[in-house]
Design an enzyme around this catalytic site. Structure first.
Site, PDB file in Angstrom:
ATOM      1  N   ASP A  83       0.807  -1.216   0.000  1.00 41.03           N
ATOM      2  CA  ASP A  83       0.000   0.000   0.000  1.00 41.03           C
ATOM      3  C   ASP A  83       0.845   1.273   0.000  1.00 41.03           C
ATOM      4  O   ASP A  83       0.472   2.283   0.585  1.00 41.03           O
ATOM      5  CB  ASP A  83      -0.948   0.015   1.213  1.00 41.03           C
ATOM      6  CG  ASP A  83      -1.893  -1.176   1.201  1.00 41.03           C
ATOM      7  OD1 ASP A  83      -2.384  -1.529   0.109  1.00 41.03           O
ATOM      8  OD2 ASP A  83      -2.121  -1.766   2.274  1.00 41.03           O
ATOM      9  N   ARG A  84       1.993   1.182  -0.618  1.00 46.44           N
ATOM     10  CA  ARG A  84       2.926   2.294  -0.740  1.00 46.44           C
ATOM     11  C   ARG A  84       3.477   2.771   0.607  1.00 46.44           C
ATOM     12  O   ARG A  84       3.989   3.872   0.735  1.00 46.44           O
ATOM     13  CB  ARG A  84       2.294   3.477  -1.502  1.00 46.44           C
ATOM     14  CG  ARG A  84       3.326   4.360  -2.192  1.00 46.44           C
ATOM     15  CD  ARG A  84       2.725   5.609  -2.815  1.00 46.44           C
ATOM     16  NE  ARG A  84       3.788   6.492  -3.293  1.00 46.44           N
ATOM     17  CZ  ARG A  84       4.518   7.287  -2.500  1.00 46.44           C
ATOM     18  NH1 ARG A  84       4.302   7.303  -1.194  1.00 46.44           N
ATOM     19  NH2 ARG A  84       5.474   8.044  -3.005  1.00 46.44           N
ATOM     20  N   LEU A  85       3.401   1.929   1.624  1.00 45.93           N
ATOM     21  CA  LEU A  85       3.984   2.259   2.924  1.00 45.93           C
ATOM     22  C   LEU A  85       5.416   1.728   2.957  1.00 45.93           C
ATOM     23  O   LEU A  85       5.746   0.788   3.684  1.00 45.93           O
ATOM     24  CB  LEU A  85       3.135   1.671   4.057  1.00 45.93           C
ATOM     25  CG  LEU A  85       1.686   2.176   4.102  1.00 45.93           C
ATOM     26  CD1 LEU A  85       0.952   1.557   5.285  1.00 45.93           C
ATOM     27  CD2 LEU A  85       1.654   3.699   4.186  1.00 45.93           C
TER      28      LEU A  85
END
Length: 198
Positions: A176-178
């Site tokens: 999740d683009r974390l």
């Protein structure tokens, strides 16, 4: 990042060596390849790929023709950046710092460790300058080889450079683009570490 790493005490050069070792088994070619960014004194940038051949306390070291575009830019503005990208591992390392030259003895030793063909190619190449055709280059290499049947003399312009690791940033892909991003900055007391937003 590898889960076993202690981010509070880790040395970024040790982390880099670990990541490079993992990349050497995962990447199909040239895990030591990095994009090298240089610029003119007026700030006009230029980037190309180089092979980083050694990493030590001086920095991330590569060899090239000092009369090439990158060599001339490094002479005029000895600050550079490197970016390693290991797509199969979803990792990236960025390095920024001042550039220093390796001693002639180290450059000689590395030059003569290369294949004879690579030595001949480096000896005749007028890197980054216009070339009429490939046949001319091949002929120059053949002629130079005949003139030097023994040891190939290292050209004075063929040198080694190290990009000092004043700033070393590690990036690892996250769901999740974390992503995980850690920046290490060199200081008189060692390294300071900062976690960055992805």
């Amino acid at each position: 990042m590898s889960e076993e790493l202690d981010w509070d005490t880790a040395d970024p050069l040790e982390i880099f060596r670990l990541w490079l070792s993992e990349a050497e088994t995962a990447e199909p070619n040239d895990a030591n390849a990095a994009a090298l960014a240089t610029s003119t004194p007026h700030g006009v940038p230029s980037v190309r790929m180089v092979l980083v051949k050694r990493i030590d306390q001086r920095g991330f070291c590569f060899f090239t023709n000092a009369e090439s575009k990158k060599g001339l830019e490094l002479a005029a503005n000895p600050v550079a950046a490197l970016c390693f990208h290991w797509k199969s591992l979803r990792r990236q390392v960025r390095v920024e710092g001042r550039v220093s030259e390796l001693e002639n003895s180290e450059v000689d030793a590395y030059f003569h460790s290369r294949s004879r063909g690579s030595q001949l190619g480096a000896a005749v190449s007028r890197q980054s300058r216009p070339l009429a055709n490939r046949e001319s280059l091949v002929e120059q290499v053949q002629n130079f080889g005949k003139e030097h049947p023994g040891e190939v003399p290292r050209p004075e312009y063929w040198r080694g450079y190290c990009v000092g690791g004043d700033r070393i940033e590690f990036w690892k892909d996250g769901a999740d683009r974390l992503h995980d991003r850690f920046l290490f900055e060199s200081s008189a007391g060692g390294w300071t570490k900062t976690r960055l937003y992805p």
